[in-house]
Design a protein around this motif. Structure first.
Motif, PDB file in Angstrom:
ATOM      1  N   PHE A 220       4.836   1.022 -12.456  1.00 36.70           N
ATOM      2  CA  PHE A 220       4.779   2.445 -12.109  1.00 36.70           C
ATOM      3  C   PHE A 220       5.995   3.211 -12.634  1.00 36.70           C
ATOM      4  O   PHE A 220       5.881   4.376 -13.022  1.00 36.70           O
ATOM      5  N   THR A 221       7.152   2.582 -12.663  1.00 34.46           N
ATOM      6  CA  THR A 221       8.350   3.250 -13.175  1.00 34.46           C
ATOM      7  C   THR A 221       8.161   3.691 -14.621  1.00 34.46           C
ATOM      8  O   THR A 221       8.698   4.719 -15.038  1.00 34.46           O
ATOM      9  N   TYR A 222       7.380   2.929 -15.382  1.00 35.29           N
ATOM     10  CA  TYR A 222       7.216   3.193 -16.817  1.00 35.29           C
ATOM     11  C   TYR A 222       5.782   3.622 -17.148  1.00 35.29           C
ATOM     12  O   TYR A 222       5.316   3.450 -18.265  1.00 35.29           O
ATOM     13  N   ILE A 223       5.103   4.208 -16.143  1.00 32.48           N
ATOM     14  CA  ILE A 223       3.694   4.564 -16.352  1.00 32.48           C
ATOM     15  C   ILE A 223       3.544   5.650 -17.425  1.00 32.48           C
ATOM     16  O   ILE A 223       2.579   5.642 -18.204  1.00 32.48           O
ATOM     17  N   ALA A 224       4.499   6.584 -17.509  1.00 30.58           N
ATOM     18  CA  ALA A 224       4.392   7.647 -18.524  1.00 30.58           C
ATOM     19  C   ALA A 224       4.457   7.091 -19.945  1.00 30.58           C
ATOM     20  O   ALA A 224       3.571   7.391 -20.763  1.00 30.58           O
ATOM     21  N   PRO A 225       5.466   6.279 -20.299  1.00 27.87           N
ATOM     22  CA  PRO A 225       5.447   5.722 -21.657  1.00 27.87           C
ATOM     23  C   PRO A 225       4.274   4.790 -21.909  1.00 27.87           C
ATOM     24  O   PRO A 225       3.775   4.716 -23.041  1.00 27.87           O
ATOM     25  N   LEU A 226       3.798   4.089 -20.902  1.00 29.75           N
ATOM     26  CA  LEU A 226       2.627   3.230 -21.088  1.00 29.75           C
ATOM     27  C   LEU A 226       1.412   4.063 -21.483  1.00 29.75           C
ATOM     28  O   LEU A 226       0.650   3.705 -22.395  1.00 29.75           O
ATOM     29  N   GLY A 300      -2.984   2.253  -7.854  1.00 28.56           N
ATOM     30  CA  GLY A 300      -2.597   2.940  -6.626  1.00 28.56           C
ATOM     31  C   GLY A 300      -3.240   2.314  -5.402  1.00 28.56           C
ATOM     32  O   GLY A 300      -2.584   2.084  -4.375  1.00 28.56           O
ATOM     33  N   ALA A 301      -4.541   2.001  -5.513  1.00 30.56           N
ATOM     34  CA  ALA A 301      -5.246   1.394  -4.376  1.00 30.56           C
ATOM     35  C   ALA A 301      -4.702   0.012  -4.058  1.00 30.56           C
ATOM     36  O   ALA A 301      -4.458  -0.326  -2.890  1.00 30.56           O
TER      37      ALA A 301
END
Length: 392
Positions: A220-226, A300-301
């Protein structure tokens, strides 16, 4: 569900906003205070460290107070901390204010979880915890995006002024709706509580929480670059996709509570298996835009389906010790997992095998948590199919 649970959810909402909104305001904070973006990012680490240290310390310090008094005092600390953030003249004052605010975080959720379980019938305890944590999920869906917009439009201090107002409202709601009960006083001995919390099954329970949530935050910390570098989404698409993540948080949180009320141990084990599967298959899903969006929701779930079962499981393993102390230690464990996961994800990206491997490496963490949980069960040997209420 009693109205008092919604009062606890209101406090959780405010705390959730102040924890996560800083991520969207790092550029604004760094520019205004004249520090680098990496230095501004340490405001996130400082907050997490404040939770880990503050949760047990404040719980011990307030252990013999009525729990409603503790919750009100914590919301007072939270409100003053955010006021200090809004007024901070420099970086280090802001850091100190963030750490002060974080001190209220772990103990609020720890004591709040115990209060929540005392407000409902024995067979609805996990659902009560889940309802309180719904405030945290709504903070991620609504509060954080709004707070980010507010800070970008009117300056980052405006966001902390708004969260200060949320703290005042939450204080008033808790004062009005949460019952004051003499039975809620902590009766146990601190030395004995600490000894019981040091038992192997309890420590292993904390380890399960750390490992499970490290897997979530490694991704989740790197969800934007992923999403941008691997899936190919534009940066503008990340925020709407994160709304899907938020919807998954709410669904998983409530489902986890419902299942844990009936089958606690299978819910713990099952949620960890599902989390590992979602993280592992996300490695391939990221190469399809549709599947990537679906997996963000599933992440998220799966992430929040673990929260109520893990919190309830640790409370039961610490039976005989101060429940508030055990609960607060587990909240600290969640935050330690957040920090460890973010660090591990960064190591995978910076030193190999790279961004594309973050998801499958993260999947190994809930699998490790599953192995630790199994070891704890071997030491404890509860009945797998036994309802949580029967063992309370």
């Amino acid at each position: 569900m009693p109205l008092a649970l919604y009062a606890l959810a209101a406090g959780a909402f405010g705390i959730g906003v102040t924890e996560f909104v800083i991520m969207g305001l790092l550029l604004d904070v760094s520019a205004d205070l004249g520090v680098s973006i990496s230095a501004a990012g340490q405001l996130i680490s400082g907050y997490a460290l404040g939770v880990v240290i503050g949760a047990p310390l404040l719980t011990i310090a307030t252990g013999r107070w009525p729990r409603k008094t503790v919750l009100l005092a914590l919301m007072g600390v939270f409100t003053l901390g955010n006021l200090a953030c809004a007024l901070a003249p420099d970086y280090w004052t802001l850091m100190a204010a963030r750490v002060l605010t974080a001190f209220a975080h772990g103990t609020f959720f720890g004591v709040g979880a115990v209060v929540a379980t005392g407000l409902v019938a024995p067979n609805r305890k996990a659902s009560a915890i889940a309802l309180m944590f719904t405030g945290l999920t709504i903070a991620n869906i609504l509060g954080v995006p709004f707070g980010t917009w507010l800070g970008q439009a009117f300056g980052w201090r405006a966001t902390f002024w708004a969260v200060t107002l949320v703290g005042i409202v939450a204080f008033a709601i808790i004062l009005l709706l949460v019952p004051r009960s003499p039975a809620a006083l902590e009766k146990s001995d601190l030395r004995g509580d600490l000894a019981l919390l040091g038992r192997a099954p309890v420590l292993l329970g904390f380890a399960v929480t750390v490992l499970g949530y490290a897997g979530v935050f490694a991704v989740f910390t790197y969800i934007a670059p992923l999403l941008t570098e691997i899936t190919g989404f534009a940066e503008a698409a990340v925020s709407p996709i994160l709304l899907v993540f938020g919807g998954g948080l709410i669904a998983g949180n409530l489902a986890g509570g419902k299942f844990a009320d009936r089958w606690l141990v299978p819910s713990v084990l099952g949620s960890l298996v599902v989390l590992a599967l979602v993280l592992g298959t996300m490695t391939f899903a990221l190469h399809s835009r549709a599947m990537a969006v679906i997996h963000v929701g599933l992440l998220g779930a799966a992430a929040f389906a673990t929260v109520a079962p893990l919190q309830m499981w640790v409370l039961e393993k610490a039976e005989g010790a101060g429940q508030s102390l055990a609960s607060s230690f587990n909240i600290a464990a969640f935050n330690l997992g957040n920090a460890a996961g973010a660090w591990l994800g960064g190591m995978v990206i910076a030193h190999g095998p790279g961004l594309g491997a973050v998801t499958w490496v993260a999947a190994l963490l809930p699998l490790s948590a599953l192995a630790v949980a199994w070891l704890a069960l071997r030491l404890d040997r509860p009945t797998l199919g036994e309802p949580a209420s029967a063992r309370s």
